[in-house]
Design a protein around this motif. Structure first.
Motif, PDB file in Angstrom:
ATOM      1  N   MET A 128      -9.107  -6.486  12.898  1.00  0.00           N
ATOM      2  CA  MET A 128      -7.551  -6.705  12.331  1.00  0.00           C
ATOM      3  C   MET A 128      -7.894  -8.518  12.030  1.00  0.00           C
ATOM      4  N   SER A 129      -6.980  -8.420  10.983  1.00  0.00           N
ATOM      5  CA  SER A 129      -6.557  -9.504  11.272  1.00  0.00           C
ATOM      6  C   SER A 129      -5.084 -10.338  11.245  1.00  0.00           C
ATOM      7  N   PHE A 130      -4.722 -11.222  11.584  1.00  0.00           N
ATOM      8  CA  PHE A 130      -3.501 -11.857  11.891  1.00  0.00           C
ATOM      9  C   PHE A 130      -2.249 -11.558  11.291  1.00  0.00           C
ATOM     10  N   ALA A 131      -2.735 -11.849   9.689  1.00  0.00           N
ATOM     11  CA  ALA A 131      -1.661 -11.066   9.456  1.00  0.00           C
ATOM     12  C   ALA A 131      -1.332  -9.186   8.376  1.00  0.00           C
ATOM     13  N   ASP A 132      -2.577  -8.696   9.508  1.00  0.00           N
ATOM     14  CA  ASP A 132      -3.376  -7.217  10.152  1.00  0.00           C
ATOM     15  C   ASP A 132      -1.869  -7.080  11.002  1.00  0.00           C
ATOM     16  N   ILE A 133      -2.210  -7.518  12.271  1.00  0.00           N
ATOM     17  CA  ILE A 133      -1.351  -7.605  13.187  1.00  0.00           C
ATOM     18  C   ILE A 133       0.285  -7.745  12.819  1.00  0.00           C
ATOM     19  N   ARG A 134       0.720  -8.687  12.074  1.00  0.00           N
ATOM     20  CA  ARG A 134       1.820  -9.146  12.023  1.00  0.00           C
ATOM     21  C   ARG A 134       2.231  -7.796  11.612  1.00  0.00           C
ATOM     22  N   ARG A 135       2.008  -7.204  10.251  1.00  0.00           N
ATOM     23  CA  ARG A 135       2.315  -6.751   9.508  1.00  0.00           C
ATOM     24  C   ARG A 135       2.513  -5.253  10.365  1.00  0.00           C
ATOM     25  N   TRP A 136       1.511  -5.271  10.696  1.00  0.00           N
ATOM     26  CA  TRP A 136       1.705  -3.877  11.940  1.00  0.00           C
ATOM     27  C   TRP A 136       2.887  -3.707  13.162  1.00  0.00           C
ATOM     28  N   CYS A 137       3.133  -4.746  13.023  1.00  0.00           N
ATOM     29  CA  CYS A 137       4.644  -5.518  14.401  1.00  0.00           C
ATOM     30  C   CYS A 137       5.693  -5.321  13.580  1.00  0.00           C
ATOM     31  N   ARG A 138       5.806  -5.665  12.428  1.00  0.00           N
ATOM     32  CA  ARG A 138       6.961  -5.582  11.209  1.00  0.00           C
ATOM     33  C   ARG A 138       7.198  -5.070  10.771  1.00  0.00           C
ATOM     34  N   HIS A 139       7.022  -3.471  11.084  1.00  0.00           N
ATOM     35  CA  HIS A 139       6.764  -2.511  10.419  1.00  0.00           C
ATOM     36  C   HIS A 139       7.028  -1.095  11.372  1.00  0.00           C
ATOM     37  N   SER A 140       6.601  -1.497  12.652  1.00  0.00           N
ATOM     38  CA  SER A 140       6.866  -0.451  14.015  1.00  0.00           C
ATOM     39  C   SER A 140       7.989  -1.164  14.772  1.00  0.00           C
ATOM     40  N   PHE A 141       9.158  -0.656  14.625  1.00  0.00           N
ATOM     41  CA  PHE A 141      10.355  -1.289  15.561  1.00  0.00           C
ATOM     42  C   PHE A 141      10.073  -0.834  17.196  1.00  0.00           C
ATOM     43  N   TRP A 142       9.375  -0.022  16.953  1.00  0.00           N
ATOM     44  CA  TRP A 142       8.707   0.269  18.878  1.00  0.00           C
ATOM     45  C   TRP A 142       7.932  -0.811  19.462  1.00  0.00           C
ATOM     46  N   VAL A 143       7.212  -1.566  18.918  1.00  0.00           N
ATOM     47  CA  VAL A 143       6.105  -2.698  18.956  1.00  0.00           C
ATOM     48  C   VAL A 143       7.032  -3.998  18.767  1.00  0.00           C
ATOM     49  N   ALA A 144       7.542  -4.100  17.812  1.00  0.00           N
ATOM     50  CA  ALA A 144       8.505  -4.869  18.132  1.00  0.00           C
ATOM     51  C   ALA A 144       9.794  -5.424  19.012  1.00  0.00           C
ATOM     52  N   GLY A 145      10.554  -4.648  19.310  1.00  0.00           N
ATOM     53  CA  GLY A 145      11.134  -4.353  20.431  1.00  0.00           C
ATOM     54  C   GLY A 145      10.972  -4.793  21.364  1.00  0.00           C
ATOM     55  N   PRO A 146       9.799  -3.976  21.678  1.00  0.00           N
ATOM     56  CA  PRO A 146       9.158  -4.558  23.336  1.00  0.00           C
ATOM     57  C   PRO A 146       8.647  -5.461  23.168  1.00  0.00           C
ATOM     58  N   GLY A 147       7.981  -5.545  22.458  1.00  0.00           N
ATOM     59  CA  GLY A 147       7.318  -6.744  22.365  1.00  0.00           C
ATOM     60  C   GLY A 147       8.079  -8.245  22.789  1.00  0.00           C
TER      61      GLY A 147
END
Length: 175
Positions: free
Chosen positions: A1-20
Motif C-alpha cells: 500500500m503506497s503513501f497516497a493510498d494510506i492518505r486516501r484511506w484516512c481522508r475518506h474515513s472520519f473514524w480513522v482521521a478523527g481518532p488519528g
C-alpha cells in the motif's frame, strides 16, 4: 500500500482521521512534557506539526479536531494555573487565542492545498484514461489501414512496390 493510498484511506474515513488527530495531539503533548524546560517559553510549538499532519493525512474536520484539542490541552496543561481552566496572566490568554487562530489558519491553508492536490490527481487520472483511449483508437485505425492495404495488395505487381506494401501491412498489424 503506497503513501497516497494510506492518505486516501484516512481522508475518506472520519473514524480513522478523527481518532488519528487526537492521537497526534496526545503524542505532541507527550513530546512537550518530555521537552519540559527547554520549551517553557513556547508551550504550544509541538502542537503545530500534529495539527498539520492531521489536516494533511485526514481532512479539514480532523485538522479542526486537532486544533481544538491542542488549544484545550495547552490551556489545561501549560497555562497558569497548570491543570486548571483559569488564566492568571492576560498575556498567556492572548497567546492562547493567537495559537487558536494560527491553528485554524494552518488547517484552512492545508485543506486548501489538499483540495488542489485532489484536483491535480483527478486530472492526472483523467489524462491517463484519455491517453489509453487515444492509444486504442490509433491501434484500431492502423488495423483498418492494414486491412485496406491487404485488400489492395493483389492489385500491386511484384517488385519493390509490393515489398513496401507488405512491409507497411506488417507494421500496421504490429501497432
Amino acid at each position: 500500500m503506497s503513501f497516497a493510498d494510506i492518505r486516501r484511506w484516512c481522508r475518506h474515513s472520519f473514524w480513522v482521521a478523527g481518532p488519528g488527530a487526537i492521537a497526534l495531539v496526545a503524542f505532541a503533548a507527550g513530546v512537550r512534557f518530555l521537552a519540559g524546560p527547554v520549551l517553557r517559553e513556547t508551550p504550544v510549538v509541538t502542537f503545530y506539526p500534529a495539527i498539520a499532519i492531521a489536516t494533511y493525512m485526514g481532512d479539514r474536520r480532523a485538522g479542526l479536531i486537532a486544533a481544538a484539542a491542542s488549544v484545550l490541552l495547552a490551556w489545561y496543561l501549560f497555562v497558569q494555573p497548570v491543570l486548571g481552566v483559569g488564566v492568571e496572566n492576560r498575556q498567556e490568554l492572548y497567546a492562547l487565542i493567537a495559537f487558536g487562530l494560527a491553528s485554524i489558519l494552518t488547517v484552512e491553508i492545508i485543506a486548501w492545498i489538499n483540495r488542489i492536490q485532489d484536483r491535480l490527481e483527478d486530472a492526472v487520472e483523467e489524462n491517463r484514461v484519455l491517453f489509453l483511449e487515444l492509444k486504442h483508437r490509433i491501434a484500431n485505425n492502423l488495423q483498418a489501414v492494414a486491412a485496406l492495404l491487404s485488400l489492395h495488395r493483389a492489385e500491386v505487381p511484384d517488385g519493390p512496390a509490393r515489398r513496401i506494401m507488405e512491409d507497411a501491412i506488417g507494421r500496421a498489424w504490429l501497432a
